[in-house]
Enzyme design. Sequence first.
Site, short mmCIF file in Angstrom:
data_model
loop_
_atom_site.label_atom_id
_atom_site.label_comp_id
_atom_site.label_asym_id
_atom_site.label_seq_id
_atom_site.Cartn_x
_atom_site.Cartn_y
_atom_site.Cartn_z
N HIS A 192 -17.23 26.86 8.51
CA HIS A 192 -17.45 25.49 8.06
C HIS A 192 -16.59 25.14 6.85
O HIS A 192 -16.37 25.96 5.96
CB HIS A 192 -18.93 25.28 7.72
CG HIS A 192 -19.45 26.18 6.64
ND1 HIS A 192 -19.37 25.89 5.31
CD2 HIS A 192 -20.05 27.39 6.72
CE1 HIS A 192 -19.90 26.86 4.59
NE2 HIS A 192 -20.33 27.80 5.42
N ASP A 193 -16.09 23.93 6.87
CA ASP A 193 -15.35 23.34 5.74
C ASP A 193 -13.98 23.97 5.50
O ASP A 193 -13.36 23.69 4.47
CB ASP A 193 -16.17 23.38 4.45
CG ASP A 193 -17.48 22.63 4.58
OD1 ASP A 193 -17.43 21.40 4.64
OD2 ASP A 193 -18.55 23.28 4.63
N GLY A 240 -16.44 30.38 4.82
CA GLY A 240 -16.56 28.95 4.58
C GLY A 240 -15.67 28.47 3.44
O GLY A 240 -15.43 29.18 2.48
#
Length: 269
Positions: free
Chosen positions: A122-123, A140
Amino acid sequence: MPGRISHLAYIHPRAELGEDVEIGPYCYIGPNVRVGARTKLHNNVTLLENVILGEDNEIFPGAVIGGPPQDISYRGEQTWVVIGNNNIIRECVTINRGTEKEEGVTRIGDHNFLMACSHVAHDCQLGSHIILTNGVLLGGHVHVEDYAVISGGVGIHHFARVGKYSFVGGLSAVRHDVPPFMLVEGHPARPRCVNTVALKRHNFPAETIECLAEAHRLLYRTRVGLANAREILRAKGRLIPEVQYLLDFVEYQQQGRHGRGREAIRRAA
């Protein structure tokens, strides 16, 4: 009109398909997914939801894109995966949606090659012309700049940054930011030398490579310190744009914690 679409694929009513796409059997295209023109999905590709996929991409069996972030603080917010054009995503790659801790988007640029079983958490923000070799794991919020190559089995700590034209040796543990133009490897990974092979391959002048080698020697061999290295390089006329970029990268790195400049963002979140 859309191209060849297997009758064994599932296409959600809220999905959008571009011109001449190819969707193989047992693919799953979920809600709020947009597949760009001339993109090919081999069999058993899953685009779960909230995925924007550009043009001329090719995705191989077992890839799963748009899964929820593996973050225990995630509470179902509407976040996205955005992928550009001309990417190759091989078997069993996983790319997770972002969180609201940053922009809410996991983003991948153009002309990237993600080899089998690599993971983009994520991200993460990936530029263009990047290679993730088999089994690379990005934690992340990792940022990877253009033309970086990350070898097989490498794990990269969350909030780390990988500089442009860098090379990470296989099975390395990347706990710190990876400086641009450098070859790093080890446990933990450390800058070993200038990534000369890649720089020559991309037609960097010999003088530029020599200046970067001098900067590497001052920063990582003799360890004169960032400020002293900058002054020595300036005095020798070697503070060219590429060297300046390297020094600015190192300065930003030192502003964070544990050798990761982006840790400052993590603390502020």
